[in-house]
Design an enzyme around this catalytic site. Structure first.
Site, short mmCIF file in Angstrom:
data_model
loop_
_atom_site.label_atom_id
_atom_site.label_comp_id
_atom_site.label_asym_id
_atom_site.label_seq_id
_atom_site.Cartn_x
_atom_site.Cartn_y
_atom_site.Cartn_z
N TRP A 160 18.56 11.65 5.88
CA TRP A 160 18.51 12.64 6.95
C TRP A 160 18.65 14.08 6.46
O TRP A 160 18.44 15.01 7.22
CB TRP A 160 19.64 12.36 7.96
N ASN A 161 19.05 14.27 5.19
CA ASN A 161 19.39 15.65 4.81
C ASN A 161 18.16 16.54 4.61
O ASN A 161 18.24 17.76 4.76
CB ASN A 161 20.33 15.69 3.60
N LYS A 184 10.71 3.83 6.65
CA LYS A 184 11.86 3.67 7.55
C LYS A 184 12.59 5.01 7.50
O LYS A 184 13.16 5.38 6.47
CB LYS A 184 12.71 2.49 7.07
N GLU A 261 16.68 7.26 -5.71
CA GLU A 261 17.25 8.61 -5.86
C GLU A 261 18.61 8.57 -5.17
O GLU A 261 18.68 8.66 -3.94
CB GLU A 261 16.35 9.65 -5.19
N LEU A 262 19.68 8.42 -5.94
CA LEU A 262 20.97 8.12 -5.34
C LEU A 262 21.95 9.29 -5.45
O LEU A 262 21.56 10.42 -5.69
CB LEU A 262 21.52 6.85 -5.98
N CYS A 295 21.98 16.22 -2.43
CA CYS A 295 22.47 15.38 -3.53
C CYS A 295 22.62 16.18 -4.81
O CYS A 295 23.25 15.71 -5.75
CB CYS A 295 21.53 14.22 -3.74
N GLU A 393 31.50 12.24 -4.15
CA GLU A 393 30.49 13.22 -3.75
C GLU A 393 30.96 13.81 -2.42
O GLU A 393 31.20 13.09 -1.45
CB GLU A 393 29.16 12.49 -3.58
P1 NAD Z 1 22.99 6.40 3.09
O1 NAD Z 1 22.68 5.68 1.83
O2 NAD Z 1 24.04 5.84 3.95
O3 NAD Z 1 21.70 6.55 4.00
C1 NAD Z 1 20.47 7.03 3.52
C2 NAD Z 1 19.33 6.31 4.22
O4 NAD Z 1 19.45 4.94 3.99
C3 NAD Z 1 19.29 6.46 5.74
O5 NAD Z 1 17.99 6.57 6.17
C4 NAD Z 1 19.85 5.18 6.25
O6 NAD Z 1 19.33 4.92 7.50
C5 NAD Z 1 19.35 4.22 5.20
N1 NAD Z 1 20.17 3.01 5.07
C6 NAD Z 1 21.50 2.90 5.23
N2 NAD Z 1 21.86 1.59 5.07
C7 NAD Z 1 20.73 0.90 4.80
C8 NAD Z 1 20.44 -0.47 4.55
N3 NAD Z 1 21.40 -1.40 4.55
N4 NAD Z 1 19.15 -0.82 4.33
C9 NAD Z 1 18.17 0.10 4.34
N5 NAD Z 1 18.38 1.41 4.59
C10 NAD Z 1 19.65 1.81 4.80
O7 NAD Z 1 23.30 7.86 2.62
P2 NAD Z 1 23.82 9.05 3.49
O8 NAD Z 1 25.31 9.09 3.36
O9 NAD Z 1 23.24 9.05 4.84
O10 NAD Z 1 23.17 10.25 2.65
C11 NAD Z 1 23.84 10.87 1.63
C12 NAD Z 1 23.62 10.21 0.28
O11 NAD Z 1 22.26 10.29 -0.10
C13 NAD Z 1 24.36 10.92 -0.80
O12 NAD Z 1 24.98 10.02 -1.67
C14 NAD Z 1 23.30 11.71 -1.52
O13 NAD Z 1 23.59 12.06 -2.83
C15 NAD Z 1 22.14 10.81 -1.42
N6 NAD Z 1 20.92 11.58 -1.59
C16 NAD Z 1 20.29 11.48 -2.79
C17 NAD Z 1 19.14 12.22 -3.03
C18 NAD Z 1 18.43 12.11 -4.35
O14 NAD Z 1 17.30 12.56 -4.42
N7 NAD Z 1 19.02 11.55 -5.38
C19 NAD Z 1 18.64 13.05 -2.03
C20 NAD Z 1 19.30 13.13 -0.82
C21 NAD Z 1 20.46 12.38 -0.62
#
Ligand code: NAD
Length: 498
Positions: A160-161, A184, A261-262, A295, A393
């Site tokens: 969502w960010n 998704k 990308e975590l 991130c 983080e």
């Molecule tokens: P999150 O992992 O909870 O959610 C991210 C996405 O994953 C959302 O769309 C969510 O709906 C989906 N999701 C959640 N659970 C799922 C599942 N069981 N199966 C499939 N999809 C699922 O992360 P968040 O807390 O919403 O976002 C922040 C995190 O994302 C931070 O750790 C950040 O560093 C990371 N991030 C990484 C990058 C990168 O490029 N490395 C970029 C942006 C954000």
């Protein structure tokens, strides 16, 4: 004061799934609500999709794959280019949608539209330049050709960010390579991606090439369906390490190609010889963008003792000028966090640091007067390694500053975590710069700048920050697979040169 969100083209606000070129309701008929993070007001509803909706979308993508991959790269390039042009023509509306559902300040939302569009532009240029290789064989009479082919149907899971850019950074290379996709979108921010798809259709993206399934509570079910489908050959995910790990496990039965990308825990190293103006400006950019919810946000700011006090003084001075508020207000520099739970987490992390001896130099409190999701941009000093803020983080507008004396100590501390995405180094000494950039265990180093993302620069991490790279000439490789063609029994007799 209230600020209205208004679209020039209201038809871009679409609360449906996009499957096989049609805007459709989910089989269950259920929907979820999407709220403005600043006001809590309802923006609209979107389909709460389930595994059946995902399967329908996967099948549509599979049917569309045959003809999409058969087009020439140049044809795909022209469609992507038209899409890029339409993104720019609709930039104002896209910025409204991004700001509305994500909460970010207008300037950040407008910037994201250009950033998002840049990936469609970049990969439109790459689409016609997917080169294979002709390799000399070890034996005479043989030839080796290496072909690059699209991996097939891809499942893209976006956060969502950056509701636009994290989607285009995946769709761009996927479509350029000849893949078709099922996206998704994040439950918090589904509308922006739907608007992108509507513009894609207008640009000529054929039906079934791009499909979108929305979900909030059913997200794990839809994620599982994408991972377990034998038709989906690749998953690309941006989000937390926790979810990345889960998707990797779920994808193991079908041996999927993965791009992950975590999360990160970005260190910033500011050395005594740094240009302080550049360093403070860079830290402000990398720490406080989107209220600290990226991130690559600076997460641990190590400052050498000779300049520590002056650095903190200048950083605090800048942070004091920020205006926190509703992103729809053009004077707002920093909007709310994505939801109240995120603000609760940030509060807990700051409280933990303060209880262990950190000092609040500026900020350090919720802004309940503005709404439950607002947290004041904060600078914390005297931060130590035993605090949650050092290990986790933050994903919020908190700048933890730590003092260091020598280079080895700073690099060891910077590397003392199991993730390695972004890092930032400020020094004027080329030897320090070379040593430190080469010893940091990260996927990316920004040297004397706080801005590292660019369509031309490979983006991604090492350690538990993920797999693969997005953007750049390398980004398309994640959507391609090699096919080796060995031709034998070739009878070529070379004539002598006279
Ligand atoms: P999150 O992992 O909870 O959610 C991210 C996405 O994953 C959302 O769309 C969510 O709906 C989906 N999701 C959640 N659970 C799922 C599942 N069981 N199966 C499939 N999809 C699922 O992360 P968040 O807390 O919403 O976002 C922040 C995190 O994302 C931070 O750790 C950040 O560093 C990371 N991030 C990484 C990058 C990168 O490029 N490395 C970029 C942006 C954000």
């Amino acid at each position: 004061m209230t600020f209205e969100r208004r679209l020039k083209n209201p038809s871009l606000l679409i609360g449906k799934n996009y499957i096989d070129g049609q805007w459709v309701d989910p089989v269950s008929g259920k929907t979820f609500e999407v709220h403005d993070p600043a006001t809590g007001k309802l923006i609209g509803t979107c389909p709460e999709s389930n595994a059946q909706d995902a399967d329908t979308a996967i099948k549509a993508a599979s049917v569309a794959f045959a003809s999409w991959r058969s087009r020439t790269g140049r044809e795909r390039a022209r469609i992507l280019r038209r899409w890029y042009d339409l993104l720019l023509e609709n930039a104002d509306d896209l910025a409204v949608l991004i700001g509305w559902e994500n909460g970010k300040a207008q300037v950040d939302a407008a910037g994201e539209v250009l950033f998002a569009a840049s990936f469609i532009e970049w990969f439109s240029e790459e689409a016609g330049r997917i080169h294979g290789d002709v390799v000399p064989h070890s034996a005479p009479g043989f030839r080796v050709s290496v072909l690059k082919e699209p991996v097939g149907v891809c499942g893209l899971i976006a956060p969502w960010n950056f509701p636009a850019a994290m989607v285009t950074r995946k769709i761009g290379p996927a479509l350029a390579a000849g893949c078709t996709v099922v996206i998704k979108t994040a439950g918090e921010t589904p509308f922006t991606a739907n608007a992108l798809a509507a513009l894609g259709e207008k640009a000529g993206v054929p039906k079934g090439v791009v499909n979108i399934v929305c979900a909030l509570d059913n997200t794990p079910e839809v994620g599982l369906a994408l991972c377990q489908s034998p038709i989906v050959h690749k998953i690309s995910f941006t989000g937390s390490t926790r979810v990345g790990r889960l998707l990797m496990k779920q994808s193991s039965d079908t041996i999927k190609k993965l791009s992950l990308e975590l999360g990160g825990n970005a260190p910033v190293l500011v050395f005594n010889d740094a240009d302080l103006d550049v360093a403070v400006k860079g830290v402000v950019a990398s720490k406080f963008k989107v209220s600290g919810q990226t991130c690559v946000c600076a997460n641990r700011i190590f400052v050498q003792s000779g300049i520590y006090d002056e650095f903190v003084r200048r950083l605090v001075q800048v942070v004091q000028t920020f205006k926190v508020g509703n992103g729809a207000d053009p004077s707002t520099t920093h909007g709310p966090l994505i939801h109240v739970a995120a603000a609760d987490r940030v509060t807990a992390v700051v409280d933990d640091a303060v209880s262990k001896g950190a000092k609040v130099a500026v900020g350090g409190r919720r802004r309940q007067d503005l709404g439950p999701g607002f947290y004041e941009p904060t600078v914390l000093t005297d931060v130590t390694g035993d605090m949650r803020i050092f290990k986790e983080e933050i994903f919020g507008p908190i700048a933890p500053v730590l003092r260091f004396t020598n280079e080895e100590e700073a690099v060891d501390l910077a590397n003392s975590c199991d993730v390695g995405l972004a890092s930032y180094v400020y020094t004027q000494d080329i030897n320090t710069a070379a040593r430190v950039t080469e010893t940091l265990q990260v996927g990316m180093v920004a040297l004397n700048t706080g801005v590292m993302s660019d369509a031309a620069a490979p983006f991604g991490g090492v350690k538990q920050s993920g797999l693969g790279r997005e953007g750049s000439k390398y980004g398309i490789e994640d959507y391609l697979q090699l096919k080796t063609v060995v031709t034998g029994n070739i009878n070529v007799t070379h004539r002598a040169h006279i």
